[in-house]
Design a protein around this motif. Structure first.
Motif, PDB file in Angstrom:
ATOM      1  N   ARG A   1       0.812  -1.220   0.000  1.00  0.00           N
ATOM      2  CA  ARG A   1       0.000   0.000   0.000  1.00  0.00           C
ATOM      3  C   ARG A   1       0.845   1.270   0.000  1.00  0.00           C
ATOM      4  NH1 ARG A   1      -4.155  -2.278   4.646  1.00  0.00           N
ATOM      5  NH2 ARG A   1      -5.521  -3.465   3.231  1.00  0.00           N
ATOM      6  N   SER A   2       2.153   1.117   0.127  1.00  0.00           N
ATOM      7  CA  SER A   2       3.041   2.277   0.155  1.00  0.00           C
ATOM      8  C   SER A   2       3.453   2.670  -1.258  1.00  0.00           C
ATOM      9  CB  SER A   2       4.289   1.955   0.983  1.00  0.00           C
ATOM     10  OG  SER A   2       5.118   1.024   0.288  1.00  0.00           O
ATOM     11  N   ASP A   3       4.021   3.859  -1.407  1.00  0.00           N
ATOM     12  CA  ASP A   3       4.511   4.299  -2.712  1.00  0.00           C
ATOM     13  C   ASP A   3       5.628   3.383  -3.216  1.00  0.00           C
ATOM     14  OD1 ASP A   3       2.724   6.373  -2.768  1.00  0.00           O
ATOM     15  OD2 ASP A   3       4.173   7.912  -2.182  1.00  0.00           O
ATOM     16  N   ALA A   4       6.482   2.935  -2.301  1.00  0.00           N
ATOM     17  CA  ALA A   4       7.561   2.028  -2.693  1.00  0.00           C
ATOM     18  C   ALA A   4       6.999   0.715  -3.201  1.00  0.00           C
ATOM     19  CB  ALA A   4       8.497   1.783  -1.507  1.00  0.00           C
ATOM     20  N   GLY A   5       6.010   0.189  -2.493  1.00  0.00           N
ATOM     21  CA  GLY A   5       5.382  -1.052  -2.931  1.00  0.00           C
ATOM     22  C   GLY A   5       4.657  -0.891  -4.246  1.00  0.00           C
ATOM     23  N   ALA A   6       4.023   0.247  -4.456  1.00  0.00           N
ATOM     24  CA  ALA A   6       3.318   0.493  -5.708  1.00  0.00           C
ATOM     25  C   ALA A   6       4.289   0.513  -6.879  1.00  0.00           C
ATOM     26  CB  ALA A   6       2.540   1.806  -5.630  1.00  0.00           C
ATOM     27  N   ALA A   7       5.457   1.127  -6.674  1.00  0.00           N
ATOM     28  CA  ALA A   7       6.468   1.157  -7.733  1.00  0.00           C
ATOM     29  C   ALA A   7       6.941  -0.254  -8.059  1.00  0.00           C
ATOM     30  CB  ALA A   7       7.639   2.028  -7.300  1.00  0.00           C
ATOM     31  N   LEU A   8       7.235  -1.037  -7.031  1.00  0.00           N
ATOM     32  CA  LEU A   8       7.679  -2.412  -7.233  1.00  0.00           C
ATOM     33  C   LEU A   8       6.595  -3.242  -7.902  1.00  0.00           C
ATOM     34  CD1 LEU A   8       9.761  -4.661  -6.804  1.00  0.00           C
ATOM     35  CD2 LEU A   8       8.805  -4.998  -4.517  1.00  0.00           C
ATOM     36  N   ASN A   9       5.373  -3.069  -7.461  1.00  0.00           N
ATOM     37  CA  ASN A   9       4.251  -3.808  -8.035  1.00  0.00           C
ATOM     38  C   ASN A   9       4.144  -3.572  -9.535  1.00  0.00           C
ATOM     39  OD1 ASN A   9       3.605  -4.581  -5.425  1.00  0.00           O
ATOM     40  ND2 ASN A   9       1.950  -3.113  -5.199  1.00  0.00           N
ATOM     41  N   GLN A  10       4.204  -2.326  -9.925  1.00  0.00           N
ATOM     42  CA  GLN A  10       4.048  -1.995 -11.339  1.00  0.00           C
ATOM     43  C   GLN A  10       5.194  -2.567 -12.161  1.00  0.00           C
ATOM     44  OE1 GLN A  10       1.271  -0.083 -12.608  1.00  0.00           O
ATOM     45  NE2 GLN A  10       2.046  -1.132 -14.418  1.00  0.00           N
ATOM     46  N   VAL A  11       6.396  -2.488 -11.629  1.00  0.00           N
ATOM     47  CA  VAL A  11       7.568  -3.010 -12.341  1.00  0.00           C
ATOM     48  C   VAL A  11       7.455  -4.519 -12.524  1.00  0.00           C
ATOM     49  CG1 VAL A  11      10.053  -3.426 -12.114  1.00  0.00           C
ATOM     50  CG2 VAL A  11       9.122  -1.131 -11.697  1.00  0.00           C
ATOM     51  N   LEU A  12       7.043  -5.227 -11.488  1.00  0.00           N
ATOM     52  CA  LEU A  12       6.882  -6.675 -11.590  1.00  0.00           C
ATOM     53  C   LEU A  12       5.794  -7.038 -12.594  1.00  0.00           C
ATOM     54  CD1 LEU A  12       7.161  -7.767  -7.852  1.00  0.00           C
ATOM     55  CD2 LEU A  12       8.742  -8.346  -9.690  1.00  0.00           C
ATOM     56  N   PHE A  13       4.677  -6.360 -12.503  1.00  0.00           N
ATOM     57  CA  PHE A  13       3.579  -6.660 -13.411  1.00  0.00           C
ATOM     58  C   PHE A  13       3.996  -6.420 -14.858  1.00  0.00           C
ATOM     59  CE2 PHE A  13      -0.302  -5.527 -15.722  1.00  0.00           C
ATOM     60  CZ  PHE A  13      -1.051  -6.669 -15.498  1.00  0.00           C
ATOM     61  N   ASP A  14       4.640  -5.289 -15.111  1.00  0.00           N
ATOM     62  CA  ASP A  14       5.077  -4.974 -16.475  1.00  0.00           C
ATOM     63  C   ASP A  14       6.105  -5.982 -16.979  1.00  0.00           C
ATOM     64  OD1 ASP A  14       3.428  -2.781 -16.403  1.00  0.00           O
ATOM     65  OD2 ASP A  14       5.041  -1.312 -16.117  1.00  0.00           O
ATOM     66  N   GLY A  15       7.062  -6.334 -16.126  1.00  0.00           N
ATOM     67  CA  GLY A  15       8.119  -7.245 -16.543  1.00  0.00           C
ATOM     68  C   GLY A  15       7.616  -8.638 -16.835  1.00  0.00           C
ATOM     69  N   PHE A  16       6.798  -9.191 -15.937  1.00  0.00           N
ATOM     70  CA  PHE A  16       6.281 -10.533 -16.168  1.00  0.00           C
ATOM     71  C   PHE A  16       5.282 -10.554 -17.313  1.00  0.00           C
ATOM     72  CE2 PHE A  16       7.844 -11.472 -11.829  1.00  0.00           C
ATOM     73  CZ  PHE A  16       8.583 -12.602 -12.149  1.00  0.00           C
ATOM     74  N   GLY A  17       4.534  -9.471 -17.482  1.00  0.00           N
ATOM     75  CA  GLY A  17       3.635  -9.404 -18.624  1.00  0.00           C
ATOM     76  C   GLY A  17       4.398  -9.459 -19.929  1.00  0.00           C
TER      77      GLY A  17
END
Length: 287
Positions: free
Chosen positions: A248-264
């Motif tokens: 729920r943090s900004d750091a987690g949001a950044a990591l989340n988006q990077v993981l989603f984009d990369g695995f996609g």
């Protein structure tokens, strides 16, 4: 019309470490240090995960061979699957997307928060648990049993059910995984066309992909509960709460988006290549 049957593990493209896209961060934070991003990649044991994904892919390839080439020995397809799921190639794609993504999305302060979490915080225990659960799920019996237990997790363990349910809801995990799975499926069909063995127009492709939406959603929800139960069931509740807080943090949001984009990106390439390989064999072309 042919249909690719995505494995349940593959349905969850960016779940791998439990964190998915919570939305793109507003603005452009100061670029994170490349060395920090590389360090985080290793702390999250991404190379080890890609090794498990290769094993998942080889299982899927065997299932595809039975479906598309029944009663035939198709060694060229088996060899192609081995090439498609080459860990070094997968690592190159994922590492590049991970590092460049964090450089553009995460500030130095956010990177420091992520590295602290995965080097000395709850992530030290969460990452091995997630990787172990992923390996466990290579056994269909374990996967099926975990999914069955996960269906009534809230009744079996209300606190754990609340944390897992809240985690899934906060990160919109089901819908993110449905979107990723359908996009991978779409790329598979594009590969079938490009391989020359199928004549399918885009309208047919989109129709067939969307027909799978509800089934994919149900499968994804069931898999998520089972996987998260398998991974986190034996951990301290405080560790799981810390993971929810991070997402729920900004750091987690950044990591989340990077993981989603990369695995996609990775899975779209893989499924397009699988479709091309199957179609090329069916049309009598060389792979």
């Amino acid at each position: 019309m042919p249909r690719v049957h995505l494995s349940r593990g593959v349905l969850n493209l960016a779940l791998i470490w439990g964190v998915l896209s919570c939305g793109v961060l507003a603005g452009h934070p100061a670029a994170a240090d490349t060395g920090q991003a590389e360090a985080l990649y290793e702390l999250m044991e991404m190379p080890e995960l890609l090794g498990v994904m290769r094993k998942e892919g080889l299982k899927l390839g065997a299932d595809m061979a039975e479906e598309y080439f029944p009663n035939r020995v198709v060694t060229s397809f088996d060899a192609r699957v081995q090439q498609i799921y080459d860990v070094a190639t997968m690592d190159g794609v994922m590492r590049g997307a991970f590092v460049s993504g964090l450089e553009s999305r995460a500030s130095d302060a956010q990177m420091a928060q992520l590295i602290a979490f995965f080097s000395e915080g709850a992530g030290v225990r969460l990452v091995p648990a997630e990787l172990t659960a992923r390996r466990d799920f290579l056994d269909d019996g374990i996967e099926d049993a975990a999914e069955t237990r996960g269906e009534d997790i809230a009744a079996r363990d209300p606190e754990l059910g609340r944390l897992i349910g809240g985690y899934i809801a906060a990160n919109d995990l089901v819908e993110q995984n449905v979107s990723g799975a359908l996009t991978a499926n779409y790329n598979f069909y594009l590969g079938l066309i490009e391989g020359g063995g199928y004549d399918i127009d885009e309208t047919q492709i989109l129709s067939d992909v969307w027909e799978q939406e509800e089934e994919t959603r149900a499968d994804s929800a069931r898999w998520l509960n089972g996987y998260l139960l398998q991974a986190y069931g034996g951990l301290a509740r405080a560790d799981l709460q810390a993971y929810v807080d991070l997402s729920r943090s900004d750091a987690g949001a950044a990591l989340n988006q990077v993981l989603f984009d990369g695995f996609g990106m990775l899975y779209n390439d893989i499924y397009r290549s699988l479709g091309q390989s199957i179609s090329s064999l069916m049309s009598g072309q060389e792979l």
